[in-house]
Write a protein that holds these residues in place. Structure first.
Motif, mmCIF file in Angstrom:
data_model
loop_
_atom_site.group_PDB
_atom_site.id
_atom_site.type_symbol
_atom_site.label_atom_id
_atom_site.label_comp_id
_atom_site.label_asym_id
_atom_site.label_seq_id
_atom_site.Cartn_x
_atom_site.Cartn_y
_atom_site.Cartn_z
ATOM 1 N N TYR A 94 0.833 -1.202 0.000
ATOM 2 C CA TYR A 94 0.000 0.000 0.000
ATOM 3 C C TYR A 94 0.871 1.256 0.000
ATOM 4 O O TYR A 94 0.377 2.363 -0.129
ATOM 5 N N ARG A 95 2.176 1.065 0.137
ATOM 6 C CA ARG A 95 3.135 2.164 -0.001
ATOM 7 C C ARG A 95 4.474 1.585 -0.426
ATOM 8 O O ARG A 95 4.917 0.583 0.122
ATOM 9 N N ILE A 96 5.099 2.220 -1.421
ATOM 10 C CA ILE A 96 6.458 1.823 -1.797
ATOM 11 C C ILE A 96 7.308 3.085 -1.953
ATOM 12 O O ILE A 96 6.792 4.177 -2.252
ATOM 13 N N ARG A 97 8.595 2.884 -1.733
ATOM 14 C CA ARG A 97 9.568 3.975 -1.848
ATOM 15 C C ARG A 97 10.838 3.409 -2.466
ATOM 16 O O ARG A 97 11.288 2.329 -2.084
ATOM 17 N N VAL A 98 11.401 4.145 -3.404
ATOM 18 C CA VAL A 98 12.646 3.766 -4.066
ATOM 19 C C VAL A 98 13.570 4.977 -4.009
ATOM 20 O O VAL A 98 13.197 6.066 -4.449
ATOM 21 N N MET A 99 14.767 4.758 -3.430
ATOM 22 C CA MET A 99 15.719 5.861 -3.352
ATOM 23 C C MET A 99 17.101 5.385 -3.777
ATOM 24 O O MET A 99 17.793 4.691 -3.024
ATOM 25 N N PRO A 100 17.515 5.730 -5.001
ATOM 26 C CA PRO A 100 18.884 5.426 -5.395
ATOM 27 C C PRO A 100 19.863 6.110 -4.442
ATOM 28 O O PRO A 100 19.597 7.203 -3.925
ATOM 29 N N GLY A 101 20.996 5.474 -4.220
ATOM 30 C CA GLY A 101 21.981 6.012 -3.303
ATOM 31 C C GLY A 101 22.440 7.417 -3.642
ATOM 32 O O GLY A 101 22.755 8.208 -2.749
ATOM 33 N N ALA A 102 22.472 7.758 -4.932
ATOM 34 C CA ALA A 102 22.918 9.091 -5.351
ATOM 35 C C ALA A 102 22.004 10.190 -4.831
ATOM 36 O O ALA A 102 22.436 11.342 -4.699
ATOM 37 N N VAL A 103 20.763 9.879 -4.506
ATOM 38 C CA VAL A 103 19.873 10.886 -3.932
ATOM 39 C C VAL A 103 20.445 11.353 -2.599
ATOM 40 O O VAL A 103 20.509 12.546 -2.299
ATOM 41 N N MET A 104 20.887 10.387 -1.773
ATOM 42 C CA MET A 104 21.428 10.732 -0.466
ATOM 43 C C MET A 104 22.877 11.207 -0.541
ATOM 44 O O MET A 104 23.245 12.204 0.072
ATOM 45 N N THR A 105 23.704 10.501 -1.299
ATOM 46 C CA THR A 105 25.144 10.782 -1.260
ATOM 47 C C THR A 105 25.575 11.953 -2.131
ATOM 48 O O THR A 105 26.603 12.565 -1.869
ATOM 49 N N LYS A 106 24.794 12.260 -3.176
ATOM 50 C CA LYS A 106 25.190 13.333 -4.091
ATOM 51 C C LYS A 106 24.108 14.388 -4.297
ATOM 52 O O LYS A 106 24.318 15.347 -5.033
#
Length: 160
Positions: free
Chosen positions: A138-150
């Motif tokens: 009912y909820r999904i989230r996708v965060m590539p590492g570059a979002v956080m690190t760069k």
């Protein structure tokens, strides 16, 4: 294009590349418990479903009887993360267990594996120690590492 596009395919790709997930359930007293499991996800262009081949332990059965929901979280060393909050249903019928067994047995590596490598599953998909959990997010989230690190891009999220 459904509301899950393009998030569901990105979620499946990332989850299947990471393979192992921390899966949390909650007991009758509201206390969480996590375990490491190996979900298999299916995206048909409309619906996203997950399957977990697992031992139907008393702890899992009790938690899911009271709170039929889990949180599934993946992380890898480059800081790619994805997660799904899901409704959960047990499947212990022979037809579904055989189908889930085959999903894992025929899927390409790294998500595919032969379930009989688990010692308590030597009797195959009809073993009393083998059950299938169906996950309906009912909820999904996708965060590539570059979002956080760069600081590149943004997480993708979807809620039903």
């Amino acid at each position: 294009m459904t509301p899950l596009e393009p998030i569901a395919p990105a979620f499946v790709d990332m989850a299947h590349s990471i393979v192992w997930a921390s899966v949390a359930s909650v007991d009758a007293n509201g206390r969480p418990r996590t375990r490491i499991l190996h979900p298999f996800w299916e995206w048909d262009g409309t619906d996203l479903l997950g399957w977990i081949a697992t031992v139907p332990s008393p702890v899992k059965k009790n938690h899911l009887a009271v709170h039929p929901e889990v949180s599934v979280s993946y992380w890898t060393t480059n800081h790619d993360t994805c997660s799904a909050e899901c409704l959960v249903e047990w499947y212990i019928d022979d037809e579904t267990r055989a189908a889930v067994w085959d999903k894992f047995a025929t899927a390409p590596a790294p998500v595919g594996y032969y379930p009989r490598i688990i010692p308590v599953w030597q009797d195959g998909p009809t073993s009393e120690q083998f059950a299938a959990l169906r996950l309906t997010p009912y909820r999904i989230r996708v965060m590539p590492g570059a979002v956080m690190t760069k600081g590149e891009g943004a997480p993708l999220t979807w809620s039903a």
